[in-house]
Design a protein around this motif. Sequence first.
Motif, PDB file in Angstrom:
ATOM      1  N   LEU A   1       0.826  -1.209   0.000  1.00  0.00           N
ATOM      2  CA  LEU A   1       0.000   0.000   0.000  1.00  0.00           C
ATOM      3  C   LEU A   1       0.861   1.259   0.000  1.00  0.00           C
ATOM      4  CD1 LEU A   1      -2.843   1.162   0.001  1.00  0.00           C
ATOM      5  CD2 LEU A   1      -2.810   1.033   2.494  1.00  0.00           C
ATOM      6  N   SER A   2       1.906   1.285   0.803  1.00  0.00           N
ATOM      7  CA  SER A   2       2.780   2.460   0.858  1.00  0.00           C
ATOM      8  C   SER A   2       3.472   2.706  -0.473  1.00  0.00           C
ATOM      9  CB  SER A   2       3.835   2.290   1.960  1.00  0.00           C
ATOM     10  OG  SER A   2       3.231   2.187   3.211  1.00  0.00           O
ATOM     11  N   VAL A   3       4.012   1.653  -1.070  1.00  0.00           N
ATOM     12  CA  VAL A   3       4.681   1.804  -2.361  1.00  0.00           C
ATOM     13  C   VAL A   3       3.708   2.327  -3.412  1.00  0.00           C
ATOM     14  CG1 VAL A   3       5.745   0.512  -4.264  1.00  0.00           C
ATOM     15  CG2 VAL A   3       6.506   0.125  -1.926  1.00  0.00           C
ATOM     16  N   SER A   4       2.513   1.789  -3.440  1.00  0.00           N
ATOM     17  CA  SER A   4       1.553   2.234  -4.447  1.00  0.00           C
ATOM     18  C   SER A   4       1.112   3.680  -4.209  1.00  0.00           C
ATOM     19  CB  SER A   4       0.351   1.300  -4.509  1.00  0.00           C
ATOM     20  OG  SER A   4      -0.348   1.293  -3.296  1.00  0.00           O
ATOM     21  N   LEU A   5       0.983   4.099  -2.954  1.00  0.00           N
ATOM     22  CA  LEU A   5       0.632   5.497  -2.683  1.00  0.00           C
ATOM     23  C   LEU A   5       1.738   6.439  -3.140  1.00  0.00           C
ATOM     24  CD1 LEU A   5      -1.090   5.121   0.786  1.00  0.00           C
ATOM     25  CD2 LEU A   5      -2.155   5.947  -1.318  1.00  0.00           C
ATOM     26  N   PHE A   6       2.982   6.049  -2.937  1.00  0.00           N
ATOM     27  CA  PHE A   6       4.089   6.875  -3.428  1.00  0.00           C
ATOM     28  C   PHE A   6       4.134   6.868  -4.955  1.00  0.00           C
ATOM     29  CE2 PHE A   6       5.853   6.104   0.936  1.00  0.00           C
ATOM     30  CZ  PHE A   6       5.736   7.421   1.347  1.00  0.00           C
ATOM     31  N   LEU A   7       3.757   5.748  -5.576  1.00  0.00           N
ATOM     32  CA  LEU A   7       3.676   5.712  -7.042  1.00  0.00           C
ATOM     33  C   LEU A   7       2.607   6.667  -7.558  1.00  0.00           C
ATOM     34  CD1 LEU A   7       4.121   1.924  -7.910  1.00  0.00           C
ATOM     35  CD2 LEU A   7       5.666   3.805  -8.485  1.00  0.00           C
TER      36      LEU A   7
ATOM     37  N   PHE B   1      -4.419  23.256   0.912  1.00  0.00           N
ATOM     38  CA  PHE B   1      -3.095  23.865   0.873  1.00  0.00           C
ATOM     39  C   PHE B   1      -2.176  23.299  -0.201  1.00  0.00           C
ATOM     40  CE2 PHE B   1      -4.625  24.118   5.275  1.00  0.00           C
ATOM     41  CZ  PHE B   1      -4.649  25.489   5.436  1.00  0.00           C
ATOM     42  N   LEU B   2      -2.456  22.087  -0.663  1.00  0.00           N
ATOM     43  CA  LEU B   2      -1.552  21.406  -1.592  1.00  0.00           C
ATOM     44  C   LEU B   2      -2.314  20.853  -2.787  1.00  0.00           C
ATOM     45  CD1 LEU B   2       0.489  19.380   1.053  1.00  0.00           C
ATOM     46  CD2 LEU B   2       1.269  21.398  -0.172  1.00  0.00           C
ATOM     47  N   PRO B   3      -1.625  20.651  -3.925  1.00  0.00           N
ATOM     48  CA  PRO B   3      -2.270  20.006  -5.079  1.00  0.00           C
ATOM     49  C   PRO B   3      -2.618  18.541  -4.781  1.00  0.00           C
ATOM     50  CG  PRO B   3      -0.233  21.100  -5.732  1.00  0.00           C
ATOM     51  CD  PRO B   3      -0.296  21.138  -4.237  1.00  0.00           C
ATOM     52  N   LEU B   4      -3.458  17.965  -5.638  1.00  0.00           N
ATOM     53  CA  LEU B   4      -3.991  16.623  -5.430  1.00  0.00           C
ATOM     54  C   LEU B   4      -2.914  15.565  -5.250  1.00  0.00           C
ATOM     55  CD1 LEU B   4      -6.397  14.673  -5.335  1.00  0.00           C
ATOM     56  CD2 LEU B   4      -6.256  14.535  -7.821  1.00  0.00           C
ATOM     57  N   GLN B   5      -1.857  15.588  -6.052  1.00  0.00           N
ATOM     58  CA  GLN B   5      -0.844  14.525  -5.951  1.00  0.00           C
ATOM     59  C   GLN B   5      -0.164  14.518  -4.586  1.00  0.00           C
ATOM     60  OE1 GLN B   5      -0.530  17.076  -8.164  1.00  0.00           O
ATOM     61  NE2 GLN B   5       1.563  17.827  -8.224  1.00  0.00           N
ATOM     62  N   TYR B   6      -0.125  15.631  -3.905  1.00  0.00           N
ATOM     63  CA  TYR B   6       0.476  15.664  -2.578  1.00  0.00           C
ATOM     64  C   TYR B   6      -0.381  14.963  -1.530  1.00  0.00           C
ATOM     65  CZ  TYR B   6       4.191  18.612  -4.211  1.00  0.00           C
ATOM     66  OH  TYR B   6       5.291  19.082  -4.885  1.00  0.00           O
ATOM     67  N   LEU B   7      -1.654  14.820  -1.818  1.00  0.00           N
ATOM     68  CA  LEU B   7      -2.522  14.053  -0.924  1.00  0.00           C
ATOM     69  C   LEU B   7      -2.022  12.616  -0.831  1.00  0.00           C
ATOM     70  CD1 LEU B   7      -5.093  13.824   0.796  1.00  0.00           C
ATOM     71  CD2 LEU B   7      -6.329  13.330  -1.314  1.00  0.00           C
ATOM     72  N   PHE B   8      -1.622  12.036  -1.966  1.00  0.00           N
ATOM     73  CA  PHE B   8      -1.110  10.668  -1.972  1.00  0.00           C
ATOM     74  C   PHE B   8       0.222  10.569  -1.236  1.00  0.00           C
ATOM     75  CE2 PHE B   8      -3.846  10.858  -5.746  1.00  0.00           C
ATOM     76  CZ  PHE B   8      -4.739   9.876  -5.375  1.00  0.00           C
ATOM     77  N   LEU B   9       1.067  11.578  -1.395  1.00  0.00           N
ATOM     78  CA  LEU B   9       2.331  11.598  -0.656  1.00  0.00           C
ATOM     79  C   LEU B   9       2.072  11.665   0.843  1.00  0.00           C
ATOM     80  CD1 LEU B   9       5.461  11.792  -0.726  1.00  0.00           C
ATOM     81  CD2 LEU B   9       5.157  14.277  -0.789  1.00  0.00           C
ATOM     82  N   PHE B  10       1.159  12.527   1.250  1.00  0.00           N
ATOM     83  CA  PHE B  10       0.824  12.692   2.654  1.00  0.00           C
ATOM     84  C   PHE B  10       0.242  11.401   3.241  1.00  0.00           C
ATOM     85  CE2 PHE B  10      -2.102  14.542   5.956  1.00  0.00           C
ATOM     86  CZ  PHE B  10      -1.098  14.926   6.823  1.00  0.00           C
ATOM     87  N   VAL B  11      -0.688  10.778   2.525  1.00  0.00           N
ATOM     88  CA  VAL B  11      -1.285   9.531   3.005  1.00  0.00           C
ATOM     89  C   VAL B  11      -0.250   8.411   3.007  1.00  0.00           C
ATOM     90  CG1 VAL B  11      -3.051   7.795   2.535  1.00  0.00           C
ATOM     91  CG2 VAL B  11      -3.607  10.206   2.342  1.00  0.00           C
ATOM     92  N   GLY B  12       0.642   8.405   2.023  1.00  0.00           N
ATOM     93  CA  GLY B  12       1.723   7.416   2.002  1.00  0.00           C
ATOM     94  C   GLY B  12       2.626   7.540   3.214  1.00  0.00           C
ATOM     95  N   ILE B  13       2.936   8.750   3.606  1.00  0.00           N
ATOM     96  CA  ILE B  13       3.764   8.976   4.804  1.00  0.00           C
ATOM     97  C   ILE B  13       3.021   8.512   6.049  1.00  0.00           C
ATOM     98  CG2 ILE B  13       4.794  10.776   6.257  1.00  0.00           C
ATOM     99  CD1 ILE B  13       5.411  12.288   3.593  1.00  0.00           C
TER     100      ILE B  13
END
Length: 141
Positions: free
Chosen positions: A37-43, A113-125
């Motif tokens: 799940l983490s790898v795919s969220l970062f992808l 505060f952030l664009p959509l792709q950063y949501l995935f980075l944040f959730v991945g973290i």
Amino acid sequence: MFSIMLIPFLIFEIPAGIMADKYIGEKEMLFLGFFILSVSLFLFFYLRISTFWVWALVLFMSRTGAALLEAMRETYFFKIIKSTDIGYINIFRTTAPLGYILGPILAVLTLAFLPLQYLFLFVGIITLSGFAFVSMIKDTK
């Protein structure tokens, strides 16, 4: 694409439970689920290609991790709970609907505060924190 994405919930949960019971253990399967799940969220964050099959594959991968986590969460919980622990069962059953409320609130705050792709980075973290919690649980094997 979304139909492809949901297939892991149909094909992986029961075999994952059998593998966890007979061979590997829930703790190891939880680690695998969090890893996938983490790898795919970062992808999702890094992916800049708009090809259907690439996105379908990454979505399939993300739901594979989620299916493993869902199956192992249930399996592990009901292995360690007793029939007298009704309060714990009630809390356990309340946490998923609570997540359905808190998740979108967190997403809206992030998207303010952030664009959509950063949501995935944040959730991945945030998902990476799952490794710490899984390492604290007692292995049933």
